[in-house]
Design a protein around this motif. Structure first.
Motif: not given
Ligand code: PLP
Length: 231
Positions: A133-135, A169-172, A176-177
């Motif tokens: 998430t980068g978070d 992730g939810l909105n990607v 990518q992930d």
């Protein structure tokens, strides 16, 4: 409405097609059915359909469910994978029933697992959970810190490093992930030849995950139906 057995059969067909399209053998991919929030009867129903590998994310729920299951199916050999965030004070409990932990996400948990495994004279298979998430407030190891954390795991003789776990992730776009997770898995493999597994892919994205090399799918609602709310 479709039944559990129909959905189970459909997901199995979709896994086989996705493996075919990706040029992979079905035997490279393990399906873990996530039975969290559902009563033990659902695991029993799946067992009767031939299923053996279950995933859960709350210690209290699964420790009880695994006991109930063992009473209902005394001869059964099944696995319970722990896939959720685990409080360190639950490490002692989880190592009693879990065949693997997919969510090793921090060094404080690693230390407590080492301590409890030493006391119990036992071992545990673990996946390192990536944080995509980068978070940094969210659970998981940042890809940049993977090598450092993997050294801690490899220095823990009672932890058997299996590979990487990721949740897209939810909105990607999950691609990518999953690409980041695949790269991380390749890095891990250069450090430990047994760490060859990649746990990713859920109800919404398991076909993409297969295309990106997933070896362990964690599929819940697409098979079980909607989850009742947890207490
Ligand atoms: C609940 C859960 C799943 C399954 O999710 P579905 O969308 O129901 O397939 C997979 N992985 C983790 C970590 C979960 O918590």
């Amino acid at each position: 409405m479709s039944s559990v057995s129909e959905r189970y059969e459909q997901i199995e067909q979709r896994i086989q097609s996705a493996c075919g399209l990706a040029g992979r053998s079905r035997s490279e991919v393990e399906l873990i059915v996530v039975t969290k929030n559902h009563p033990v009867d659902l695991a029993v129903e799946l067992f009767d359909l031939g299923h053996r590998n279950f995933g859960e994310n709350k210690d209290q729920e699964v420790s009880q469910k695994a006991q109930e299951f063992a009473l209902l199916k005394p001869q059964a050999v099944v696995t319970w994978s722990f896939i959720g965030q685990l409080q360190s004070n639950k490490a002692k409990s989880v190592i009693r029933y879990a065949s693997s932990l997919h969510s090793l996400d921090r060094s404080s948990l690693l230390k407590e697992l080492n301590k409890q495994l030493e006391i119990a004279d036992s071992e545990l298979r673990v996946f390192i959970e990536l944080n995509l998430t980068g978070d940094s407030n969210r659970g998981g190891i940042q890809p940049d810190n993977l090598v450092e954390f993997a050294h801690l795991v490899l220095d823990s003789p009672r932890l058997k490093l299996q590979g990487v776990m990721a949740v897209a992730g939810l909105n990607v776009d999950p691609r990518q992930d999953f690409e980041i997770a695949r790269t991380a898995a390749e890095t891990l493999l250069t450090m430990e030849p047994d760490a060859k597994y990649l746990s990713m892919g859920m109800s919404e994205d398991f076909e993409v995950a297969i295309d990106f090399g997933a070896t362990h799918l964690r599929v819940g609602s697409a098979i079980t139906g909607p989850r009742p709310q947890s207490a």
